[in-house]
Design a protein around this motif. Structure first.
Motif, PDB file in Angstrom:
ATOM      1  N   GLU A   1       0.836  -1.190   0.000  1.00 41.09           N
ATOM      2  CA  GLU A   1       0.000   0.000   0.000  1.00 41.09           C
ATOM      3  C   GLU A   1       0.872   1.243   0.000  1.00 41.09           C
ATOM      4  O   GLU A   1       2.073   1.191   0.261  1.00 41.09           O
ATOM      5  CB  GLU A   1      -0.901  -0.007   1.236  1.00 41.09           C
ATOM      6  CG  GLU A   1      -1.875  -1.190   1.285  1.00 41.09           C
ATOM      7  CD  GLU A   1      -2.742  -1.155   2.527  1.00 41.09           C
ATOM      8  OE1 GLU A   1      -2.478  -0.309   3.411  1.00 41.09           O
ATOM      9  OE2 GLU A   1      -3.674  -1.977   2.613  1.00 41.09           O
ATOM     10  N   GLU A   2       0.257   2.358  -0.278  1.00 38.64           N
ATOM     11  CA  GLU A   2       0.952   3.642  -0.217  1.00 38.64           C
ATOM     12  C   GLU A   2       1.558   3.829   1.176  1.00 38.64           C
ATOM     13  O   GLU A   2       0.921   3.514   2.180  1.00 38.64           O
ATOM     14  CB  GLU A   2      -0.049   4.759  -0.501  1.00 38.64           C
ATOM     15  CG  GLU A   2       0.508   6.152  -0.289  1.00 38.64           C
ATOM     16  CD  GLU A   2      -0.573   7.213  -0.446  1.00 38.64           C
ATOM     17  OE1 GLU A   2      -0.498   8.226   0.276  1.00 38.64           O
ATOM     18  OE2 GLU A   2      -1.471   7.036  -1.282  1.00 38.64           O
TER      19      GLU A   2
ATOM     20  N   LEU B   1       0.392  10.057  -4.613  1.00 38.31           N
ATOM     21  CA  LEU B   1       0.347  10.020  -3.157  1.00 38.31           C
ATOM     22  C   LEU B   1      -0.892  10.792  -2.724  1.00 38.31           C
ATOM     23  O   LEU B   1      -1.215  11.835  -3.312  1.00 38.31           O
ATOM     24  CB  LEU B   1       1.592  10.668  -2.540  1.00 38.31           C
ATOM     25  CG  LEU B   1       2.900   9.865  -2.526  1.00 38.31           C
ATOM     26  CD1 LEU B   1       4.029  10.727  -1.975  1.00 38.31           C
ATOM     27  CD2 LEU B   1       2.756   8.582  -1.707  1.00 38.31           C
TER      28      LEU B   1
ATOM     29  N   TRP C   1       6.227  -1.031  -5.332  1.00 37.81           N
ATOM     30  CA  TRP C   1       5.257   0.076  -5.294  1.00 37.81           C
ATOM     31  C   TRP C   1       5.939   1.382  -5.713  1.00 37.81           C
ATOM     32  O   TRP C   1       5.420   2.121  -6.547  1.00 37.81           O
ATOM     33  CB  TRP C   1       4.659   0.238  -3.890  1.00 37.81           C
ATOM     34  CG  TRP C   1       3.566   1.269  -3.855  1.00 37.81           C
ATOM     35  CD1 TRP C   1       2.237   1.048  -4.043  1.00 37.81           C
ATOM     36  CD2 TRP C   1       3.727   2.683  -3.659  1.00 37.81           C
ATOM     37  NE1 TRP C   1       1.540   2.241  -3.974  1.00 37.81           N
ATOM     38  CE2 TRP C   1       2.432   3.258  -3.746  1.00 37.81           C
ATOM     39  CE3 TRP C   1       4.815   3.518  -3.429  1.00 37.81           C
ATOM     40  CZ2 TRP C   1       2.209   4.629  -3.607  1.00 37.81           C
ATOM     41  CZ3 TRP C   1       4.600   4.889  -3.303  1.00 37.81           C
ATOM     42  CH2 TRP C   1       3.316   5.435  -3.388  1.00 37.81           C
ATOM     43  N   TRP C   2       7.110   1.638  -5.149  1.00 42.80           N
ATOM     44  CA  TRP C   2       7.832   2.867  -5.500  1.00 42.80           C
ATOM     45  C   TRP C   2       8.231   2.863  -6.974  1.00 42.80           C
ATOM     46  O   TRP C   2       8.103   3.885  -7.662  1.00 42.80           O
ATOM     47  CB  TRP C   2       9.069   3.019  -4.626  1.00 42.80           C
ATOM     48  CG  TRP C   2       8.824   3.598  -3.267  1.00 42.80           C
ATOM     49  CD1 TRP C   2       8.995   2.978  -2.069  1.00 42.80           C
ATOM     50  CD2 TRP C   2       8.377   4.930  -2.965  1.00 42.80           C
ATOM     51  NE1 TRP C   2       8.680   3.830  -1.039  1.00 42.80           N
ATOM     52  CE2 TRP C   2       8.310   5.035  -1.558  1.00 42.80           C
ATOM     53  CE3 TRP C   2       8.040   6.038  -3.735  1.00 42.80           C
ATOM     54  CZ2 TRP C   2       7.912   6.205  -0.922  1.00 42.80           C
ATOM     55  CZ3 TRP C   2       7.641   7.210  -3.104  1.00 42.80           C
ATOM     56  CH2 TRP C   2       7.573   7.283  -1.718  1.00 42.80           C
TER      57      TRP C   2
ATOM     58  N   THR D   1       5.302   3.524  -9.139  1.00 44.82           N
ATOM     59  CA  THR D   1       4.891   4.923  -8.953  1.00 44.82           C
ATOM     60  C   THR D   1       5.811   5.870  -9.710  1.00 44.82           C
ATOM     61  O   THR D   1       5.353   6.806 -10.383  1.00 44.82           O
ATOM     62  CB  THR D   1       4.871   5.268  -7.451  1.00 44.82           C
ATOM     63  OG1 THR D   1       3.922   4.401  -6.789  1.00 44.82           O
ATOM     64  CG2 THR D   1       4.470   6.711  -7.222  1.00 44.82           C
TER      65      THR D   1
END
Length: 326
Positions: free
Chosen positions: A24-25, A58, A271-272, A275
């Motif tokens: 998750e974020e 974000l 995730w990063w 993103t």
């Protein structure tokens, strides 16, 4: 339950258990700028702070914190040794960080100690003076150094062997001057270089163009040279001469990006990476990057890791040439 439905439910359960959980974020996203406010690391963090929020990648603003010391060494050691698994924190790096790693300036940790995440843009090295400086061209500076290098105080981010030092060392070498005879003041990043230059505590700043342009546009500073292969085409930069056109064949790109700690989970890293891939592909980010006087340079994940390792190897060769390492 119907046997067919029971079989389907069992299959879905097995797939769910087998698939890795999606990260998750981060709850408290943070960007560490490993220098004092106002320089290139600060600019790099502020760039993604704006970009990630603007693109809704974000849901909350990213904090920017400052960890000066050793032109990145303190932050590097802190993240590796104290926060290795912190999946919410990214740390800014530049080509200068890689040059320092090549010389072992980050202590016991080398370029394999972190997970290289993303490169988001590039700038170029530059030689800056105050607007009222008697040096009008790069050759004016070189002639003064030839006459008496001790009379010209040069501010650089870091000590002998740093990226800023290397830029002026390459000029000195091309002009037949011993780089070790140059008079340096070691400062902590571009913000301190600018402050010292505008306060006339130093006469020359070895820096990069993205740090310098706000004060150049404001008429407070001039750039004697930019270390790009050819003149930059942006309206505010097109009149800045390159070192090459002034007879000094020096090109020094300053790539900027981010890494994370060595024990950050694969899920958080993925995730990063995803993103950053989305961010770097957007037109809105391209405008934010251009507004900060940075040029396109985008790599993430394994491609970036390969690039970093090659750069460090190349910098080791250069450092040996200048007698900085054995």
């Amino acid at each position: 339950m119907n046997p067919i439905l029971r079989s389907l439910a069992l299959a879905v359960t097995c797939v769910t258990l087998a698939a890795p959980a999606l990260a998750e974020e981060p709850k408290r996203p943070e960007c560490i700028a490993p220098a004092a406010p106002g320089g290139g690391f600060d600019l790099t963090c502020k760039l993604i702070q704006s970009g990630l929020l603007e693109q809704k990648l974000l849901s909350k603003p990213m904090r920017v914190t400052y960890m000066p010391g050793g032109v990145g060494a303190v932050a590097y050691n802190a993240v590796v040794a104290q926060r290795p698994a912190d999946g919410g924190t990214v740390v800014a790096w530049s080509s200068g960080s890689l040059l320092n790693l090549a010389q072992g300036k980050f202590g016991r940790f080398d370029e394999n100690a972190v997970r290289w995440l993303a490169a988001v843009g590039t700038s170029y090295g530059a030689i800056a003076v105050a607007s009222d400086s008697p040096f009008k061209t790069l050759d004016d500076l070189v002639q003064a150094l030839k006459k008496d290098p001790s009379q010209v105080v040069i501010g650089s981010g870091g000590t002998v062997g740093s990226q800023d030092w290397m830029q002026t060392a390459l000029i000195a070498k091309a002009a037949g001057i011993n780089p070790r005879e140059l008079r340096y003041v070691a400062l902590e990043g571009g913000g301190e270089i600018t402050t010292a230059l505008l306060g006339h505590h130093i006469q020359v700043g070895s820096t990069d163009i993205s740090d310098s342009m706000p004060n150049v546009i404001a008429g407070k500073m001039r750039l004697l040279a930019v270390f790009s292969d050819k003149r930059l085409e942006e309206p505010d930069m097109k009149d800045i001469p390159t070192a090459k056109e002034q007879g000094y064949d020096i090109v020094w790109p300053v790539v900027r990006g981010f890494y994370v700690g060595p024990k950050v989970s694969d899920e958080d890293y993925a995730w990063w990476k995803t993103t950053f891939d989305k961010l770097l592909a957007s037109e809105q980010f391209a405008k934010l990057r251009d507004d900060r006087e940075l040029f396109p340079f985008a790599l993430t994940g394994a491609e970036l890791d390969t690039y970093v390792k090659k750069q460090v190897a190349d910098y080791k060769v250069l450092a040996k040439e200048f007698g900085l390492i054995q």
